[in-house]
Motif scaffolding. Sequence first.
Motif, short mmCIF file in Angstrom:
data_model
loop_
_atom_site.label_atom_id
_atom_site.label_comp_id
_atom_site.label_asym_id
_atom_site.label_seq_id
_atom_site.Cartn_x
_atom_site.Cartn_y
_atom_site.Cartn_z
N LYS A 149 45.42 35.05 50.17
CA LYS A 149 46.55 35.95 49.90
C LYS A 149 47.62 35.23 49.08
CE LYS A 149 45.94 38.73 54.06
NZ LYS A 149 46.51 39.10 55.36
N TYR A 150 47.83 33.95 49.38
CA TYR A 150 48.82 33.18 48.65
C TYR A 150 48.39 32.99 47.19
CZ TYR A 150 52.26 29.57 47.69
OH TYR A 150 53.29 28.86 47.16
N LYS A 151 47.09 32.76 46.97
CA LYS A 151 46.59 32.61 45.60
C LYS A 151 46.77 33.90 44.81
CE LYS A 151 43.19 29.10 46.73
NZ LYS A 151 41.76 28.81 46.85
N VAL A 152 46.55 35.02 45.45
CA VAL A 152 46.75 36.32 44.79
C VAL A 152 48.23 36.48 44.44
CG1 VAL A 152 46.71 38.82 45.14
CG2 VAL A 152 44.75 37.43 45.84
N MET A 153 49.11 36.12 45.36
CA MET A 153 50.54 36.21 45.10
C MET A 153 50.95 35.28 43.95
SD MET A 153 53.93 34.78 45.92
CE MET A 153 53.29 33.39 46.75
N ASN A 154 50.37 34.09 43.89
CA ASN A 154 50.65 33.17 42.79
C ASN A 154 50.24 33.79 41.46
OD1 ASN A 154 51.69 31.15 44.36
ND2 ASN A 154 49.84 29.92 44.38
N GLY A 155 49.10 34.46 41.44
CA GLY A 155 48.65 35.13 40.23
C GLY A 155 49.64 36.20 39.79
N HIS A 156 50.17 36.94 40.74
CA HIS A 156 51.17 37.98 40.42
C HIS A 156 52.44 37.33 39.86
CE1 HIS A 156 49.37 41.54 42.69
NE2 HIS A 156 48.47 40.58 42.64
N VAL A 157 52.85 36.20 40.45
CA VAL A 157 54.05 35.51 39.97
C VAL A 157 53.86 35.03 38.54
CG1 VAL A 157 55.48 33.44 40.29
CG2 VAL A 157 54.87 34.85 42.26
N TYR A 158 52.70 34.43 38.26
CA TYR A 158 52.43 33.94 36.91
C TYR A 158 52.33 35.09 35.91
CZ TYR A 158 51.90 29.00 37.84
OH TYR A 158 52.15 27.69 38.14
N ALA A 207 53.85 38.00 36.14
CA ALA A 207 55.21 38.50 35.96
C ALA A 207 56.03 37.55 35.08
CB ALA A 207 55.89 38.70 37.31
N ALA A 208 55.89 36.25 35.32
CA ALA A 208 56.64 35.27 34.51
C ALA A 208 56.19 35.33 33.05
CB ALA A 208 56.43 33.86 35.07
N GLY A 209 54.89 35.45 32.82
CA GLY A 209 54.39 35.56 31.45
C GLY A 209 54.87 36.82 30.77
N ALA A 210 54.84 37.94 31.50
CA ALA A 210 55.32 39.21 30.93
C ALA A 210 56.81 39.13 30.63
CB ALA A 210 55.03 40.35 31.90
N LEU A 211 57.58 38.49 31.51
CA LEU A 211 59.01 38.34 31.28
C LEU A 211 59.27 37.52 30.02
CD1 LEU A 211 61.94 38.74 32.27
CD2 LEU A 211 61.67 36.60 33.53
N LEU A 212 58.51 36.44 29.83
CA LEU A 212 58.71 35.60 28.66
C LEU A 212 58.32 36.32 27.37
CD1 LEU A 212 57.51 32.18 30.03
CD2 LEU A 212 59.85 32.88 29.53
N ILE A 213 57.35 37.24 27.45
CA ILE A 213 56.97 38.02 26.27
C ILE A 213 58.06 39.04 25.95
CG2 ILE A 213 55.36 39.78 25.43
CD1 ILE A 213 53.16 38.22 26.92
N VAL A 214 58.54 39.73 26.98
CA VAL A 214 59.54 40.77 26.78
C VAL A 214 60.92 40.18 26.43
CG1 VAL A 214 60.78 42.65 27.93
CG2 VAL A 214 58.33 42.39 28.27
#
Length: 86
Positions: free
Chosen positions: A16-25, A27-34
């Motif tokens: 579950k933590y690995k899945v959450m890490n994937g979501h964080v990465y 989101a961070a990548g999308a934020l940096l693009i936007v």
Amino acid sequence: MSDLLAQPANLSMASKYKVMNGHVYLAAGALLIVWPGAVQTLLLPLVLVPLAIAGIFPHTLGAFAILDPVLGIGAWLLHNRETRLR
């Protein structure tokens, strides 16, 4: 597509933590693009920001210099908790 979105019934805490890490990465990548200036704006009070502003390393690495250790420490803590429960 349904195979990619399928989830097993019981996930361990580490999974579950690995899945959450994937979501964080993601989101961070999308934020940096936007919003490319997000790193400088969001991390302005931290020590690594002046180093990034000075050009010692690229600005984007400032976010990951903080994000990676925090996520790694979280994974280590979850691993230790699961190991103790066995």
